[in-house]
Design an enzyme around this catalytic site. Structure first.
Site, PDB file in Angstrom:
ATOM      1  N   ARG A  64       0.853  -1.187   0.000  1.00 45.32           N
ATOM      2  CA  ARG A  64       0.000   0.000   0.000  1.00 45.32           C
ATOM      3  C   ARG A  64       0.888   1.236   0.000  1.00 45.32           C
ATOM      4  O   ARG A  64       2.103   1.155   0.120  1.00 45.32           O
ATOM      5  CB  ARG A  64      -0.917   0.007   1.230  1.00 45.32           C
ATOM      6  CG  ARG A  64      -0.207  -0.411   2.501  1.00 45.32           C
ATOM      7  CD  ARG A  64      -0.819   0.094   3.745  1.00 45.32           C
ATOM      8  NE  ARG A  64      -0.724   1.535   3.842  1.00 45.32           N
ATOM      9  CZ  ARG A  64       0.404   2.193   4.171  1.00 45.32           C
ATOM     10  NH1 ARG A  64       1.537   1.540   4.417  1.00 45.32           N
ATOM     11  NH2 ARG A  64       0.412   3.488   4.246  1.00 45.32           N
ATOM     12  N   GLY A  65       0.254   2.409  -0.112  1.00 47.84           N
ATOM     13  CA  GLY A  65       0.993   3.662  -0.161  1.00 47.84           C
ATOM     14  C   GLY A  65       1.271   4.052  -1.598  1.00 47.84           C
ATOM     15  O   GLY A  65       1.751   3.241  -2.387  1.00 47.84           O
ATOM     16  N   ARG A  98      -6.928  -0.409  -7.171  1.00 45.71           N
ATOM     17  CA  ARG A  98      -7.281   0.639  -6.212  1.00 45.71           C
ATOM     18  C   ARG A  98      -7.416   1.934  -6.998  1.00 45.71           C
ATOM     19  O   ARG A  98      -6.420   2.543  -7.389  1.00 45.71           O
ATOM     20  CB  ARG A  98      -6.232   0.774  -5.101  1.00 45.71           C
ATOM     21  CG  ARG A  98      -6.109  -0.473  -4.224  1.00 45.71           C
ATOM     22  CD  ARG A  98      -5.482  -0.161  -2.876  1.00 45.71           C
ATOM     23  NE  ARG A  98      -6.367   0.632  -2.039  1.00 45.71           N
ATOM     24  CZ  ARG A  98      -5.975   1.265  -0.921  1.00 45.71           C
ATOM     25  NH1 ARG A  98      -4.720   1.176  -0.526  1.00 45.71           N
ATOM     26  NH2 ARG A  98      -6.822   1.963  -0.205  1.00 45.71           N
ATOM     27  N   ASP A 253      -2.405  10.332  -2.035  1.00 41.10           N
ATOM     28  CA  ASP A 253      -2.613   9.254  -2.988  1.00 41.10           C
ATOM     29  C   ASP A 253      -2.941   9.793  -4.379  1.00 41.10           C
ATOM     30  O   ASP A 253      -2.759   9.106  -5.372  1.00 41.10           O
ATOM     31  CB  ASP A 253      -3.738   8.338  -2.513  1.00 41.10           C
ATOM     32  CG  ASP A 253      -3.275   7.452  -1.374  1.00 41.10           C
ATOM     33  OD1 ASP A 253      -2.903   6.305  -1.630  1.00 41.10           O
ATOM     34  OD2 ASP A 253      -3.270   7.925  -0.228  1.00 41.10           O
ATOM     35  N   LYS A 264      -5.445   9.428   2.934  1.00 39.54           N
ATOM     36  CA  LYS A 264      -6.166   8.528   3.832  1.00 39.54           C
ATOM     37  C   LYS A 264      -7.236   9.284   4.611  1.00 39.54           C
ATOM     38  O   LYS A 264      -6.987  10.378   5.131  1.00 39.54           O
ATOM     39  CB  LYS A 264      -5.178   7.873   4.804  1.00 39.54           C
ATOM     40  CG  LYS A 264      -5.827   6.924   5.787  1.00 39.54           C
ATOM     41  CD  LYS A 264      -6.436   5.725   5.090  1.00 39.54           C
ATOM     42  CE  LYS A 264      -7.126   4.805   6.093  1.00 39.54           C
ATOM     43  NZ  LYS A 264      -7.756   3.659   5.413  1.00 39.54           N
TER      44      LYS A 264
END
Length: 381
Positions: A64-65, A98, A253, A264
């Site tokens: 993730r990230g 995503r 993101d 987030k």
């Protein structure tokens, strides 16, 4: 022995985390990940031998990230090429894994474009696959270098915004080596401050519902011996009211063309608190996170995740709530849950955006476009 100077680096540097790597075991090539769902209890690797396995790992947040997702997307396309599979289809599957994280699609498209160029230039399947892997590795190295530059620019910005030493920084989610090919984004700035002796306190939001702050940022801060304190997300307001926060540092993101920032969920409330309390709110992200095709914040597609991440809790970090195996219910059966993975912070609440190409402040669409024009990292289509 003489007293250590206050600005002498205090971080001797733990071994670097191996967060993502390419491997070629006897069974065939694979992308190997540090499984972030198992942290901090266990540092376990997850071997993804094909693109569907990597897509599942991305969706489960094993990797993730934003910057790291770009690297994962790049290696995923290289994996498809090495296996002789449909590269265009692989890039499409990875990009859709995503939808909010723009780096994921960027990495996948970049390597797919390199593969197509190799094929178009007459390369056979093996040579084209090698070209794809070389491009993925190049992106990995570029991200590590970008991390170093962002850390330096961010530290210089803090020196301008916060005269004197002893910065008390609040961060949200996880933005360290676990999201990057290097030391990270926002966390990398705090780490550089720590190494140079100017970090007094790192405030770590737990980051509900999946606790990336508690599980991951605290894990990284502890590895580096940083002075950190964990807090529930809802306690941030009282920290600001008590005058205990000098600046907020977050990652991103996706950054829209007007400077709106998707990060987030929980980031926007921090920006509002920071504005009210006259505290700088700083976003640290590489130019690959800027999406010129997304006009403004209302155009950003926000990923909606399973309600079970909110209505259930699991004590096993390897089984996230909402995944196979479930967890312990913390709400009555049938409870509906609002669970966006991200929220949008408008540019007027952002003090500055720090990138590897420099700092934008005030944050405007014109300033963002001018900065990105200096970078070759946002032109892949």
């Amino acid at each position: 022995m003489a007293d250590q100077d206050a600005r002498t680096p205090v971080d001797t540097g733990p071994p670097a985390l191996s967060v993502i790597r390419w491997d070629e075991p006897p069974g065939g090539p694979a992308v190997v990940l540090l499984d972030q769902t198992r942290l901090p209890a266990e540092e376990a690797e997850l071997v993804c031998g094909d693109v569907p396995a990597l897509v599942r790992a991305i969706q489960a947040l094993a990797v993730r990230g934003a910057p790291l997702l770009g690297i994962a997307g790049a290696y995923g396309v290289a994996l498809a090429a090495a296996r002789g599979e449909d590269v265009a289809r692989a890039a499409e599957l990875l990009e859709r894994a995503r939808p909010t994280a723009v780096n994921l699609g960027y990495g996948a498209r970049r390597v797919a474009a390199r593969y197509r160029a190799a094929v178009g230039g007459g390369s056979g399947p093996e040579a084209a696959a090698a070209a794809a892997l070389a491009e993925a590795r190049a992106l990995h190295e570029e991200d590590a270098a970008a991390s170093e530059r962002m850390a330096q620019y961010g530290l210089e910005l803090l020196a301008e915004l916060l005269p004197g030493d002893g910065h008390r920084l609040l961060t949200h989610c996880n933005t360290g080596a676990l999201v990057s090919g290097g030391a990270g984004t926002a966390f990398a700035v705090a780490l550089r401050a720590h190494r140079e002796g100017s970090l007094r306190q790192l405030w770590v939001d737990e980051t509900r519902p999946l606790l990336q702050g508690a599980r991951l940022t605290a894990f990284e801060a502890r590895r580096h011996g940083m002075p950190y304190t964990l807090l529930t997300d809802s306690a941030a307001g009282s920290l600001f009211a008590a005058g205990e926060v000098d600046a907020v540092l977050i990652g991103a993101d996706r950054i829209a063309a007007d400077g709106s920032v998707a990060n987030k969920v929980g980031s926007y409330p921090l920006a509002v608190l920071a504005k009210y309390h006259h505290v700088p709110f700083v976003v640290v992200a590489p130019t690959t996170t800027v999406d010129p095709k997304t006009v403004d914040g209302t155009s950003i597609v926000v990923e909606q995740r399973s309600a079970r991440e909110v209505t259930e809790f699991t004590s096993d970090p390897g089984v996230p709530a909402g995944g196979e195996g479930g967890g312990t219910a913390v709400a009555p059966p049938g409870t509906q849950a609002y669970n966006p993975a991200f929220d949008i912070t408008p540019p007027e609440l952002v003090t500055a955006i720090v990138t590897e190409e420099g700092v934008i402040s005030p944050v405007t669409g014109v300033g963002l476009a001018e900065l990105c024009a200096r970078s070759s990292q946002v032109t892949i289509s």
